[in-house]
Design a protein around this motif. Structure first.
Motif, PDB file in Angstrom:
ATOM      1  N   SER A 204       0.851  -1.334   0.018  1.00  0.00           N
ATOM      2  CA  SER A 204      -0.158  -0.006   0.061  1.00  0.00           C
ATOM      3  C   SER A 204       0.921   1.197  -0.151  1.00  0.00           C
ATOM      4  O   SER A 204       0.312   2.281   0.027  1.00  0.00           O
ATOM      5  CB  SER A 204      -0.828  -0.104   1.138  1.00  0.00           C
ATOM      6  OG  SER A 204      -0.064   0.178   2.370  1.00  0.00           O
ATOM      7  N   ASP A 206       2.669   4.283  -0.934  1.00  0.00           N
ATOM      8  CA  ASP A 206       2.709   5.486  -2.155  1.00  0.00           C
ATOM      9  C   ASP A 206       3.954   6.356  -2.275  1.00  0.00           C
ATOM     10  O   ASP A 206       4.058   7.194  -1.232  1.00  0.00           O
ATOM     11  CB  ASP A 206       1.444   6.271  -1.823  1.00  0.00           C
ATOM     12  CG  ASP A 206       1.041   7.332  -3.133  1.00  0.00           C
ATOM     13  OD1 ASP A 206       2.162   7.726  -3.752  1.00  0.00           O
ATOM     14  OD2 ASP A 206      -0.072   7.706  -3.338  1.00  0.00           O
ATOM     15  N   ASN A 261       6.613  -0.246  -6.699  1.00  0.00           N
ATOM     16  CA  ASN A 261       6.026   0.895  -5.839  1.00  0.00           C
ATOM     17  C   ASN A 261       6.981   1.539  -4.932  1.00  0.00           C
ATOM     18  O   ASN A 261       6.515   2.486  -4.219  1.00  0.00           O
ATOM     19  CB  ASN A 261       4.883   0.527  -5.121  1.00  0.00           C
ATOM     20  CG  ASN A 261       4.961  -0.439  -4.058  1.00  0.00           C
ATOM     21  OD1 ASN A 261       5.853  -1.416  -4.207  1.00  0.00           O
ATOM     22  ND2 ASN A 261       4.224  -0.516  -3.224  1.00  0.00           N
TER      23      ASN A 261
END
Length: 450
Positions: A204, A206, A261
């Motif tokens: 998750s 970012d 990511n």
């Protein structure tokens, strides 16, 4: 002596303006410094605008001034006033503080953490002015004790309540409530993450938002700490992140891998270390204050552009497109378009500049060359349409004096000390800064070492 007295005076002026709900905008147009660094608190705490240029006849002042009073489709001003932002959390975590153009309301509640980051020790802040681009960073702290584990699957709740006066005179309340699950803890009854939990946190992540948060946090710390200490702190945070989320074997530097990511995050940190926000040599105190104000005001997209500018290339060989922010991207037969948010630079390679000097673009036989010259100019105009403050436009040639606007931003993979390995075209940057490749080698070495 005088600087501290001036700072204290403007802090008092800002406090009075916040109490009365007034906004202070500063348009500083002078060739010399005129005290913007001292007046920074007035703009930062009231959510005002700051525009800095050399004269009041400059297009930067004229366009920026007009855009302050821009209107929406209903002919209302694109701004709101006297806003209050309150954050309410469930009992497992609390609010550590906020970083942005806001002032504390000193509101205590069970949602307030003991740890303070930015403007902390409160759960509510005053924003005397809001615009569509206004952004505030909120930091949280997990406060649940090990003896009171969080049940698996339990949700955590965060509510943002924003009350403001619209430019039409309406009082509005916007409420945003988030419900999110906690990461899976390891078996054993303590609030520690196991392998599955860290995997959920990693998936998750970012990297753009994280880069913007770290940049704001670093700029906030830079007001009270030395630049050298901030850089060491950023390095430690990056190494800790890589040790937790990178894939590697102990003492094997070549085994270091980052998930997609996470892959650009070290690049953001490299460029943040070199940016005008922390590397203040070459900028006046007024300019540094100006740059930092907008890092605290704009959203993630513009923040990442300030940290790591975009670079587009135009040539006869390839269609227009993004290229590496590296000195190897400079080529005699290329036009580069650099967008740093504050500056937009059209950089002509040596061959292109010579053709332009000989006015080939005016010859109908070279219509394609004329189109090549016009393409980056049209893109630059498009970028400047909604930008606030209006950016400085620089049209320069390779080896010209204004080429420094581009050379100061690209990765110095080829310098006078070290020839790059990225297949450059002979362009050399005169700097002692390390390249991104060297930075990554050190990062990998420190991450994998036992």
């Amino acid at each position: 002596k005088w600087h501290k007295k001036a700072m204290a005076h403007y802090q008092a002026v800002a406090a009075g303006a916040v109490q009365n709900g007034h906004v202070i905008d500063v348009f500083a147009c002078a060739l010399d410094q005129c005290g913007v660094a001292e007046m920074k608190a007035c703009v930062e705490k009231t959510g005002g605008v700051l525009v800095q240029t050399d004269t009041f006849t400059n297009v930067i002042f004229k366009e920026s001034f007009k855009r302050v009073f821009a209107r929406d489709e209903n002919n209302d001003l694109r701004m709101a006033f006297n806003a209050e932002l309150e954050v309410i959390t469930s009992r497992e975590f609390k609010v550590a503080g906020a970083i942005g153009c806001c002032a504390t309301l000193n509101k205590k509640s069970p949602s307030v953490a003991e740890t303070e980051i930015g403007v902390g020790n409160t759960c509510a802040w005053k924003l005397c002015a809001l615009t569509p681009s206004t952004s505030v960073s909120i930091f949280f702290e997990v406060t649940t004790q090990h003896t009171n584990p969080i049940p698996q699957g339990q949700l955590r709740y965060t509510q943002f309540q924003t009350h403001y006066i619209h430019s039409s005179g309406q009082h509005r309340l916007r409420v945003t409530t988030l419900a999110q699950t906690w990461a899976t803890p390891e078996q054993g009854g303590e609030n520690k993450l196991g392998a599955q939990g860290w995997m959920e946190v990693g998936s998750s992540f970012d990297q753009e938002a994280s880069a913007a948060l770290m940049a704001r946090w670093a700029v906030h710390k830079a007001e009270t700490e030395e630049s050298f200490d901030i850089l060491r702190w950023l390095d430690r945070k990056l190494i800790q992140l890589c040790q937790k989320f990178a894939d590697f074997r102990k003492d094997d530097q070549n085994s270091f891998r980052l998930a997609p990511n996470f892959s650009i995050y070290p690049q953001f940190m490299f460029n943040l270390r070199r940016s005008q926000f922390l590397h203040v040599f070459g900028s006046s105190p007024d300019e540094t204050a100006f740059f930092r104000i907008y890092l605290l005001t704009e959203g993630v997209t513009n923040n990442t552009l300030m940290i790591q500018p975009s670079l587009l290339a135009y040539s006869f060989q390839h269609p227009p497109g993004p290229v590496l922010l590296d000195v190897s991207s400079i080529s005699p037969d290329r036009i580069l378009l650099l967008d740093t948010y504050f500056n937009i630079v059209v950089f002509h390679g040596e061959t292109i500049a010579e053709w332009r000097r000989q006015n080939y673009q005016d010859n109908p036989e070279y219509a394609s060359f004329k189109q090549l010259l016009e393409a980056p100019q049209a893109e630059a105009k498009e970028l400047m349409v909604d930008r606030f403050p209006f950016p400085r436009f620089v049209d320069c040639n390779q080896h010209g004096s204004q080429a420094r606007f581009l050379l100061s931003k690209v990765n110095p993979s080829s310098t006078h000390n070290q020839q790059g390995s990225m297949g450059g075209n002979g362009e050399i940057v005169q700097t002692d800064d390390v390249s991104f490749q060297t930075f990554m080698e050190y990062l990998q070495r420190l991450t994998v070492q036992s």
